[in-house]
Design a protein around this motif. Sequence first.
Motif, PDB file in Angstrom:
ATOM      1  N   ALA A   1       5.810  -7.321   5.331  1.00 20.60           N
ATOM      2  CA  ALA A   1       6.784  -6.408   5.953  1.00 20.60           C
ATOM      3  C   ALA A   1       7.927  -7.197   6.593  1.00 20.60           C
ATOM      4  CB  ALA A   1       6.095  -5.522   6.980  1.00 20.60           C
ATOM      5  N   ARG A   2       7.591  -8.304   7.241  1.00 19.40           N
ATOM      6  CA  ARG A   2       8.626  -9.138   7.856  1.00 19.40           C
ATOM      7  C   ARG A   2       9.571  -9.694   6.787  1.00 19.40           C
ATOM      8  NH1 ARG A   2       5.672 -12.881   9.815  1.00 19.40           N
ATOM      9  NH2 ARG A   2       6.308 -14.627   8.523  1.00 19.40           N
ATOM     10  N   PHE A   3       9.008 -10.191   5.689  1.00 20.75           N
ATOM     11  CA  PHE A   3       9.841 -10.714   4.600  1.00 20.75           C
ATOM     12  C   PHE A   3      10.739  -9.618   4.023  1.00 20.75           C
ATOM     13  CE2 PHE A   3       6.552 -14.215   3.383  1.00 20.75           C
ATOM     14  CZ  PHE A   3       6.960 -14.978   4.462  1.00 20.75           C
ATOM     15  N   ALA A   4      10.185  -8.420   3.841  1.00 21.83           N
ATOM     16  CA  ALA A   4      10.970  -7.310   3.282  1.00 21.83           C
ATOM     17  C   ALA A   4      12.094  -6.922   4.231  1.00 21.83           C
ATOM     18  CB  ALA A   4      10.068  -6.121   2.989  1.00 21.83           C
ATOM     19  N   THR A   5      11.784  -6.855   5.517  1.00 18.25           N
ATOM     20  CA  THR A   5      12.802  -6.514   6.514  1.00 18.25           C
ATOM     21  C   THR A   5      13.910  -7.559   6.509  1.00 18.25           C
ATOM     22  OG1 THR A   5      11.192  -5.353   7.892  1.00 18.25           O
ATOM     23  CG2 THR A   5      13.217  -6.100   8.974  1.00 18.25           C
ATOM     24  N   GLU A   6      13.527  -8.837   6.498  1.00 15.36           N
ATOM     25  CA  GLU A   6      14.512  -9.920   6.468  1.00 15.36           C
ATOM     26  C   GLU A   6      15.350  -9.887   5.192  1.00 15.36           C
ATOM     27  OE1 GLU A   6      12.140 -13.442   6.999  1.00 15.36           O
ATOM     28  OE2 GLU A   6      11.770 -12.998   9.126  1.00 15.36           O
ATOM     29  N   SER A   7      14.772  -9.393   4.119  1.00 14.01           N
ATOM     30  CA  SER A   7      15.490  -9.300   2.849  1.00 14.01           C
ATOM     31  C   SER A   7      16.407  -8.085   2.786  1.00 14.01           C
ATOM     32  CB  SER A   7      14.497  -9.224   1.681  1.00 14.01           C
ATOM     33  OG  SER A   7      13.715 -10.376   1.617  1.00 14.01           O
ATOM     34  N   GLY A   8      16.214  -7.146   3.709  1.00 13.78           N
ATOM     35  CA  GLY A   8      17.016  -5.933   3.699  1.00 13.78           C
ATOM     36  C   GLY A   8      16.617  -4.958   2.609  1.00 13.78           C
ATOM     37  N   VAL A   9      15.322  -4.971   2.242  1.00 17.11           N
ATOM     38  CA  VAL A   9      14.819  -4.123   1.168  1.00 17.11           C
ATOM     39  C   VAL A   9      13.991  -2.991   1.772  1.00 17.11           C
ATOM     40  CG1 VAL A   9      13.274  -4.079  -0.836  1.00 17.11           C
ATOM     41  CG2 VAL A   9      14.795  -6.025  -0.476  1.00 17.11           C
ATOM     42  N   ALA A  10      14.207  -1.766   1.298  1.00 19.31           N
ATOM     43  CA  ALA A  10      13.395  -0.633   1.728  1.00 19.31           C
ATOM     44  C   ALA A  10      11.982  -0.815   1.170  1.00 19.31           C
ATOM     45  CB  ALA A  10      13.994   0.680   1.228  1.00 19.31           C
ATOM     46  N   TYR A  11      10.982  -0.657   2.015  1.00 20.14           N
ATOM     47  CA  TYR A  11       9.617  -0.946   1.589  1.00 20.14           C
ATOM     48  C   TYR A  11       8.608  -0.044   2.290  1.00 20.14           C
ATOM     49  CZ  TYR A  11       8.723  -3.008   6.132  1.00 20.14           C
ATOM     50  OH  TYR A  11       8.557  -3.179   7.477  1.00 20.14           O
ATOM     51  N   GLU A  12       7.425  -0.029   1.713  1.00 16.11           N
ATOM     52  CA  GLU A  12       6.244   0.497   2.382  1.00 16.11           C
ATOM     53  C   GLU A  12       5.112  -0.449   2.036  1.00 16.11           C
ATOM     54  OE1 GLU A  12       3.883   3.899   0.840  1.00 16.11           O
ATOM     55  OE2 GLU A  12       5.524   4.117  -0.597  1.00 16.11           O
ATOM     56  N   THR A  13       4.120  -0.531   2.915  1.00 12.89           N
ATOM     57  CA  THR A  13       2.954  -1.373   2.651  1.00 12.89           C
ATOM     58  C   THR A  13       1.725  -0.488   2.546  1.00 12.89           C
ATOM     59  OG1 THR A  13       2.544  -1.751   5.018  1.00 12.89           O
ATOM     60  CG2 THR A  13       3.913  -3.371   3.861  1.00 12.89           C
ATOM     61  N   ARG A  14       0.776  -0.954   1.733  1.00 15.33           N
ATOM     62  CA  ARG A  14      -0.477  -0.224   1.552  1.00 15.33           C
ATOM     63  C   ARG A  14      -1.632  -1.208   1.409  1.00 15.33           C
ATOM     64  NH1 ARG A  14       0.692   4.408  -3.036  1.00 15.33           N
ATOM     65  NH2 ARG A  14       2.550   5.285  -2.051  1.00 15.33           N
ATOM     66  N   HIS A  15      -2.758  -0.819   1.964  1.00 14.46           N
ATOM     67  CA  HIS A  15      -4.006  -1.550   1.747  1.00 14.46           C
ATOM     68  C   HIS A  15      -4.905  -0.654   0.914  1.00 14.46           C
ATOM     69  CE1 HIS A  15      -8.214  -2.575   3.379  1.00 14.46           C
ATOM     70  NE2 HIS A  15      -7.950  -3.364   2.358  1.00 14.46           N
ATOM     71  N   ILE A  16      -5.405  -1.184  -0.180  1.00  9.36           N
ATOM     72  CA  ILE A  16      -6.332  -0.452  -1.029  1.00  9.36           C
ATOM     73  C   ILE A  16      -7.693  -1.133  -0.847  1.00  9.36           C
ATOM     74  CG2 ILE A  16      -6.818   0.422  -3.337  1.00  9.36           C
ATOM     75  CD1 ILE A  16      -4.000   1.210  -2.244  1.00  9.36           C
ATOM     76  N   PRO A  17      -8.617  -0.502  -0.106  1.00 10.32           N
ATOM     77  CA  PRO A  17      -9.907  -1.150   0.176  1.00 10.32           C
ATOM     78  C   PRO A  17     -10.961  -0.861  -0.893  1.00 10.32           C
ATOM     79  CG  PRO A  17      -9.723   0.865   1.453  1.00 10.32           C
ATOM     80  CD  PRO A  17      -8.429   0.726   0.672  1.00 10.32           C
ATOM     81  N   ASN A  18     -11.890  -1.797  -1.000  1.00  8.89           N
ATOM     82  CA  ASN A  18     -13.083  -1.626  -1.830  1.00  8.89           C
ATOM     83  C   ASN A  18     -12.783  -1.198  -3.257  1.00  8.89           C
ATOM     84  OD1 ASN A  18     -14.760  -2.281   0.388  1.00  8.89           O
ATOM     85  ND2 ASN A  18     -14.490  -0.207   1.144  1.00  8.89           N
ATOM     86  N   ARG A  19     -11.859  -1.875  -3.874  1.00  5.65           N
ATOM     87  CA  ARG A  19     -11.487  -1.557  -5.256  1.00  5.65           C
ATOM     88  C   ARG A  19     -11.386  -2.847  -6.055  1.00  5.65           C
ATOM     89  NH1 ARG A  19      -8.660   2.777  -6.889  1.00  5.65           N
ATOM     90  NH2 ARG A  19      -9.419   2.020  -8.888  1.00  5.65           N
ATOM     91  N   TYR A  20     -11.572  -2.708  -7.332  1.00  4.72           N
ATOM     92  CA  TYR A  20     -11.315  -3.809  -8.241  1.00  4.72           C
ATOM     93  C   TYR A  20      -9.796  -3.986  -8.249  1.00  4.72           C
ATOM     94  CZ  TYR A  20     -11.683  -6.533 -12.560  1.00  4.72           C
ATOM     95  OH  TYR A  20     -11.619  -7.519 -13.511  1.00  4.72           O
ATOM     96  N   PRO A  21      -9.273  -5.154  -7.879  1.00  2.00           N
ATOM     97  CA  PRO A  21      -7.830  -5.301  -7.683  1.00  2.00           C
ATOM     98  C   PRO A  21      -6.953  -4.854  -8.848  1.00  2.00           C
ATOM     99  CG  PRO A  21      -8.959  -7.156  -6.736  1.00  2.00           C
ATOM    100  CD  PRO A  21     -10.004  -6.365  -7.486  1.00  2.00           C
ATOM    101  N   ALA A  22      -7.278  -5.233 -10.062  1.00  2.00           N
ATOM    102  CA  ALA A  22      -6.430  -4.866 -11.201  1.00  2.00           C
ATOM    103  C   ALA A  22      -6.324  -3.350 -11.341  1.00  2.00           C
ATOM    104  CB  ALA A  22      -6.958  -5.487 -12.486  1.00  2.00           C
ATOM    105  N   ASP A  23      -7.444  -2.662 -11.215  1.00  2.00           N
ATOM    106  CA  ASP A  23      -7.425  -1.196 -11.303  1.00  2.00           C
ATOM    107  C   ASP A  23      -6.568  -0.588 -10.206  1.00  2.00           C
ATOM    108  OD1 ASP A  23      -9.176  -1.355 -13.446  1.00  2.00           O
ATOM    109  OD2 ASP A  23     -10.953  -0.810 -12.271  1.00  2.00           O
ATOM    110  N   ALA A  24      -6.738  -1.078  -8.992  1.00  2.00           N
ATOM    111  CA  ALA A  24      -5.977  -0.539  -7.858  1.00  2.00           C
ATOM    112  C   ALA A  24      -4.485  -0.780  -8.015  1.00  2.00           C
ATOM    113  CB  ALA A  24      -6.484  -1.150  -6.557  1.00  2.00           C
ATOM    114  N   ILE A  25      -4.113  -1.947  -8.530  1.00  2.00           N
ATOM    115  CA  ILE A  25      -2.689  -2.264  -8.725  1.00  2.00           C
ATOM    116  C   ILE A  25      -2.066  -1.316  -9.740  1.00  2.00           C
ATOM    117  CG2 ILE A  25      -1.110  -4.016  -9.649  1.00  2.00           C
ATOM    118  CD1 ILE A  25      -3.105  -6.118  -8.371  1.00  2.00           C
TER     119      ILE A  25
END
Length: 144
Positions: A74-98
């Motif tokens: 979030a800090r990097f996105a703010t410093e870059s001036g890019v509109a963003y949202e962050t999400r945590h996807i718990p207990n998932r196989y990463p590739a599927d969640a992505i």
Amino acid sequence: MYSHILIATDGSDLSRKGLDHGLKLAKQLGARVTIITVTDMWAASVLAEAGPATIADYEASQQVMVKEVLEEAARFATESGVAYETRHIPNRYPADAIVETAQKAACDLIVMASHGRRGFRKMLLGSQTNEVLTTSTMPVLVVK
């Protein structure tokens, strides 16, 4: 060209390069980003054998790690001036969640590192990255 970019990160040095590259691309294109981190489900099942105290400790450490990774992103996105949202996807196989998160969020590009925190798999194209490449129906930009 791209208006909504999903950037996957696990906080590793290489995934930071992916995050940086994705944010720079988003800035140039005027795109917004969704930054996600995924905590794998297999680790919790392995720890289930160790008992409740270990599971609680593991989950607490995961929450601390997730908070740090997403706050840094979030800090990097703010410093870059890019509109963003962050999400945590718990207990998932990463590739599927992505892939699923990118589809549900109507992203038109996935940006991720060639590998992340996983031991010997770092020597080759990461298994999660490879899985995303083979299952995604949208473009995937892999940062080495």
